[in-house]
Scaffold this active site. Structure first.
Site, PDB file in Angstrom:
ATOM      1  CG  ASP A 112      11.722  11.166  30.335  1.00 48.90           C
ATOM      2  OD1 ASP A 112      10.805  10.515  30.887  1.00 48.90           O
ATOM      3  OD2 ASP A 112      12.795  10.658  29.976  1.00 48.90           O
TER       4      ASP A 112
ATOM      5  CG  ASN B 147       3.485   7.440  26.242  1.00 44.35           C
ATOM      6  OD1 ASN B 147       3.430   8.666  26.158  1.00 44.35           O
ATOM      7  ND2 ASN B 147       4.620   6.812  26.562  1.00 44.35           N
TER       8      ASN B 147
END
Length: 243
Positions: free
Chosen positions: A23, A71
Site C-alpha cells: 500500500d 480495485n
C-alpha cells in the site's frame, strides 16, 4: 525507490510464509508531485527488490496483494496502467524466476483480466510449475470473502450430493478448499503505508499470523525493511491461545 542491498544475515527465527499488503504507491507519487502511474511503476521495482530479498533470506513463500477484487472501482485508465505493469513484470522477470527455481502461484480469479494478460500469466504458471524452490504467490482479482464463499459452496455441494457428511466438516476441511491450501501456514502479514486493516486479504489464513503495520510507503519498502519486519517477528511470542 527500493534499492537497498539484500541483507546477508539470516534471522534466527524465520517465518516460513510472509504476506504483504503493498500500500502507498499513490501517496508516494503525490508526495513527489508525480502521476499515480509513476507510483505504481516504483511499486513494481519494490516488488522486484523484496522478492529477491525474501529468497536470499530463505523465506519459503511470499504472497503479495497486487490487485484486489475491489480495485475494479478505480478509474479505467489506472486499471489499464496496472495491467501494463503486470505484463511488463512477467516479461522482464519470468526468466529470473525460472532460473532461481521459484514457483509462481496466483490467488484470485485472474481470468477476468484482458486475454493477453491471462495468456502471459498462464505461460508463467506453466513454466514455473515444475520448480521446487520458494513460492511467489501473487493475489490478482482476489478477495478473501469470495474465497471463503467458494469454499463453503464447494463443501455444501458435496454434502448435498451425499459425498460428504456435513458433520465431518472442520477447519481442516475448509482450509483444503482455500486457494492457499498447498502453501505453508501464514506466519507474518505486513501492511505498508500506515493503514491498519486487512482489506479483505487472507482473512482465514491470518487467524494466528503475526500482524505488522509499518508507516513506510510501498515503493520505499526494500530489503532492509523486510529484514526489520522479520526481526520483529522473531521477537514476538506466539502462544496460539495457550500460555
Amino acid at each position: 525507490m527500493a534499492t537497498a542491498a539484500i541483507p546477508q544475515a539470516v534471522p534466527a527465527v524465520l517465518p516460513r510464509h510472509v504476506a504483504i499488503i503493498m500500500d502507498g504507491n499513490g501517496r508516494w507519487a503525490a508526495a513527489r508531485r508525480l502521476p499515480r502511474a509513476m507510483g505504481h511503476r516504483a511499486g513494481v521495482e519494490a516488488v522486484r527488490t523484496v522478492t529477491r530479498a525474501a529468497r536470499a533470506m530463505g523465506i519459503e513463500a511470499l504472497t503479495l496483494y497486487a490487485f484486489s477484487s475491489e480495485n475494479w472501482r478505480r478509474p479505467a485508465e489506472e486499471i489499464g496502467g496496472l495491467m501494463k505493469l503486470l505484463k511488463l513484470f512477467i516479461r522482464n522477470d519470468l526468466a529470473e524466476l525460472v532460473r532461481e527455481d521459484v514457483r509462481l502461484r496466483v490467488l484470485g480469479d485472474y481470468r477476468r483480466f484482458p486475454e493477453d494478460v491471462v495468456a502471459l500469466i498462464d505461460d508463467a504458471l506453466t513454466r514455473t510449475a515444475g520448480n521446487r524452490g520458494p513460492i511467489l504467490a501473487i493475489a490478482l482479482n482476489y478477495g478473501a470473502q469470495a474465497e471463503l464463499v467458494a469454499a463453503a459452496q464447494s463443501l455444501a455441494a458435496r454434502a448435498a450430493d451425499g459425498s460428504l457428511d456435513p458433520t465431518t466438516i472442520d477447519a481442516e476441511a475448509i482450509e483444503a478448499q482455500l486457494e492457499t491450501h498447498d502453501l505453508p501456514p501464514l506466519d507474518l502479514l505486513i501492511r505498508t503505508s500506515g493503514e491498519q486493516r486487512l482489506s479483505n486479504f487472507l482473512l482465514w489464513q491470518a487467524a494466528y499470523a503475526e500482524l505488522l503495520f509499518v508507516d513506510t510507503l510501498w515503493p520505499d519498502f526494500g530489503a532492509e525493511a523486510l529484514a526489520s519486519a522479520v526481526d520483529a517477528f522473531g521477537r514476538r511470542q506466539r502462544r496460539y491461545g495457550g500460555l
